[in-house]
Design a protein around this motif. Structure first.
Motif, PDB file in Angstrom:
ATOM      1  N   ALA A 552      -5.058  -9.844   4.390  1.00  0.00           N
ATOM      2  CA  ALA A 552      -4.338 -10.481   3.291  1.00  0.00           C
ATOM      3  C   ALA A 552      -3.133 -11.288   3.759  1.00  0.00           C
ATOM      4  O   ALA A 552      -2.509 -12.001   2.976  1.00  0.00           O
ATOM      5  CB  ALA A 552      -3.891  -9.419   2.283  1.00  0.00           C
ATOM      6  N   GLY A 553      -2.782 -11.151   5.046  1.00  0.00           N
ATOM      7  CA  GLY A 553      -1.642 -11.877   5.580  1.00  0.00           C
ATOM      8  C   GLY A 553      -0.301 -11.334   5.144  1.00  0.00           C
ATOM      9  O   GLY A 553       0.693 -12.070   5.096  1.00  0.00           O
ATOM     10  N   THR A 554      -0.246 -10.044   4.823  1.00  0.00           N
ATOM     11  CA  THR A 554       0.999  -9.456   4.319  1.00  0.00           C
ATOM     12  C   THR A 554       1.690  -8.571   5.345  1.00  0.00           C
ATOM     13  O   THR A 554       2.573  -7.797   4.999  1.00  0.00           O
ATOM     14  CB  THR A 554       0.724  -8.632   3.048  1.00  0.00           C
ATOM     15  N   ILE A 555       1.286  -8.680   6.597  1.00  0.00           N
ATOM     16  CA  ILE A 555       1.937  -7.898   7.647  1.00  0.00           C
ATOM     17  C   ILE A 555       2.269  -8.834   8.801  1.00  0.00           C
ATOM     18  O   ILE A 555       1.481  -9.723   9.136  1.00  0.00           O
ATOM     19  CB  ILE A 555       1.052  -6.720   8.111  1.00  0.00           C
ATOM     20  N   GLY A 556       3.423  -8.652   9.394  1.00  0.00           N
ATOM     21  CA  GLY A 556       3.758  -9.458  10.561  1.00  0.00           C
ATOM     22  C   GLY A 556       4.358 -10.802  10.209  1.00  0.00           C
ATOM     23  O   GLY A 556       4.379 -11.228   9.067  1.00  0.00           O
TER      24      GLY A 556
END
Length: 556
Positions: A552-556
């Motif tokens: 989901a692109g919600t980390i890092g």
């Protein structure tokens, strides 16, 4: 039609008596006279290899490890072990000199688990293997095998006696030995032949490694037991020139050829920039796609590319299986194009297979078909109760071809934990109208190009890097539409998170160390602050949540 035999050795002798001049195997990349092996020739080569194994100390029931590339000597050793009444397994040789130490670790592990009497490898590797196995009772021999014969070939055996061992494709410490009985080997071949269906004039074409169940059971043993020829090349021949796969199907008029999803994506990409004029794939009647989650975009792109060469959509057959049942569990129905259902991604994560209310939430899920003969499938909840149509749960299988058990602990022997005859596959999925859809894995395995990897080995390697917090690394597989397979992503907690330059350098070092220690380089290393990785109250890493956040692109 499946041979009327009880062992692979008996099948070989019976075929040699009935059709000695029939071609058993084509090996296009081998030097003459190994490119075309008749059944009679295979029997003679098997006798020579079997005699060499017996001379090295192999007795009926003993185990043999064959560490050879796809070749005439490997086939001779496989069938020769059968004639000697031994239990063979195939171990992949090192692909490169740089991977030799990793390969030796796997050899040591498998030898410790399997406890073979003899290991067969190429002569250039022999001294290295002997040094690595010093202190064991394993005898190491190399081809070529001198002419000879097994004085007392073992042609019959109790149906439940071990016939073959297949090691899982996990990393060194995770590789498990799966024991298949004579009954299981023949039941698996019968299921594949009937589910295909395989026809009398079929020709198998395979580049898959024989240490993998799809290459051994699907591409090699099943066709032989069904009296069909196989065209076999080495996996590296496909890896270096993927369009060679299509050209071999054209050249040998191949009708059957299986591969993992990533291979269809790879060959499609290569074929689009390669001159394939004159290619005719109208003969290719069954193209199985399995060994990893099947991607709808891959199916579409492959069909779109190959239609101009005579390949028909209904000939692409998604499937599902595992080494624990020999190979095949489900095949998509013959004569129908792959079934794809556009469903809600969020609903699937909540356990429901239902249409999506928005394009953003829609995801195409591919049917893996219906159970092959001799296989039963259930989808259950965590309590073991069937969840019903359109509900996500754990996939259970029961099979006539079920393995005898795993060999993980040499002292404990084979162990098989079944509940009323049902094996928990560790996979998640749902059924719609009798067809199985696989959505992922309950276990934390990372699947890269059809190979299974335990995440712990990647994580332990990452934690060796200065600046990485102990217990602060997570290895997850994230679907990559561009390649049609998963990519390894490492999410790493670091004390350097406030220094972009130092954090980037640490990420580079993590990638290098993981590659050096495991043989697999991460596609991406994400650096995060301490205490970012989600864990249970007992401190257990929640990798599925990490994977979802990466996707989901919600980390890092």
């Amino acid at each position: 039609m499946l041979l009327d035999a009880g062992t692979v050795a008996e099948a070989l002798v019976e075929r040699a008596r009935r059709e000695p001049a029939a071609v058993a195997f084509y090996l296009p990349d081998e030097p003459e006279p190994d490119r075309r092996i008749t059944v009679a020739d295979l029997l003679a080569r098997a006798h020579a290899a079997g005699a060499a194994l017996v001379a090295a100390g192999v007795t009926p029931g003993a185990r043999v490890c064959l560490c050879l590339e796809t070749s005439a000597p490997l086939l001779a050793g496989l069938f020769g072990a059968a004639l000697a009444g031994a239990v063979p397994s195939v171990l992949e040789p090192p692909l490169t000199a740089g991977r030799r130490e990793i390969w030796l670790e796997r050899v040591r592990h498998i030898v410790a688990v399997a406890r073979p009497a003899v290991l067969v490898c190429e002569e250039p590797l022999r001294a290295t293997v002997e040094a690595a196995l010093e202190g064991t009772d394993v005898t190491v021999i190399s081809p070529p095998f001198a002419p000879g014969a097994v004085a007392e070939p073992v042609l019959s055996a109790p149906p439940d006696e071990a016939a073959f061992m297949q090691f899982t494709s996990g990393t060194t410490g995770a590789a498990k030995g799966i024991v298949l009985s004579h009954r299981a080997v023949f039941a698996s071949a019968a299921a594949i032949g009937a589910g295909g269906p395989f026809l009398a004039d079929d020709v198998m074409v395979s580049w898959l490694p024989l240490h993998h169940d799809m290459g051994m059971i699907g591409g090699t043993l099943s066709p032989f037991l069904l009296s069909l020829p196989s065209v076999l090349i080495r996996p590296m021949a496909f890896g270096s020139k993927p369009d060679r796969w299509l050209r071999l199907i054209h050249e040998y008029r191949g009708t059957l050829s299986p591969a993992p999803n990533f291979a269809y994506r790879l060959v499609t990409a290569v074929a689009r920039r390669t001159d394939l004029s004159g290619l005719d794939l109208s003969c290719w009647r069954t193209a199985f796609n399995g060994a990893e989650v099947v991607d709808a975009a891959t199916l579409h792109d492959f069909i779109d590319l190959t239609a101009r060469y005579g390949f028909r959509p209904e000939h692409l057959r998604p499937c599902y299986g595992m080494a624990e049942v020999g190979l095949a569990a489900t095949f998509s129905p013959a004569g129908t194009a792959p079934r794809v259902e556009l469903l809600s991604r969020s609903a699937i994560t909540e356990g429901r297979a239902e249409p999506s209310a928005s394009d953003e939430d829609a995801h195409p899920y591919v049917s893996c078909g219906v159970p092959v003969p001799g296989i039963k499938i259930r989808v259950v909840d965590d309590t073991g109760l069937d969840v019903g149509d359109g509900r996500v749960g754990r996939i259970l299988v029961a099979a006539e071809s079920m393995m005898t058990g795993y060999i993980e602990n040499p002292e404990a022997g084979p162990v098989l934990d079944l509940r009323d005859g049902w094996l928990d596959t560790g996979d998640l999925g749902f059924q719609l109208g009798g067809e199985l859809f696989v959505t992922g894995r309950h276990k934390d395995l990372v699947i890269l190009a059809g190979r299974n990897y335990q995440p712990q080995s990647f994580e332990l390697a990452a934690e060796k890097v200065a600046g990485v917090r102990p217990g602060g690394a997570a290895a997850v597989g994230v679907p990559d539409p561009a390649s049609g397979t998963e990519r390894l992503v490492m999410v790493v907690e670091t004390v350097h998170h406030r220094d972009p330059g130092l954090s980037a350098a640490t990420a580079d070092e993590v990638g290098a160390v993981v590659a050096r220690r495991t043989g697999v380089r991460p596609a991406r290393v994400v650096m995060v602050p301490p205490r970012t990785l989600p864990k249970t109250s007992s401190g257990k890493l929640q990798r599925s949540r990490v994977a979802a956040r990466v996707a989901a692109g919600t980390i890092g």
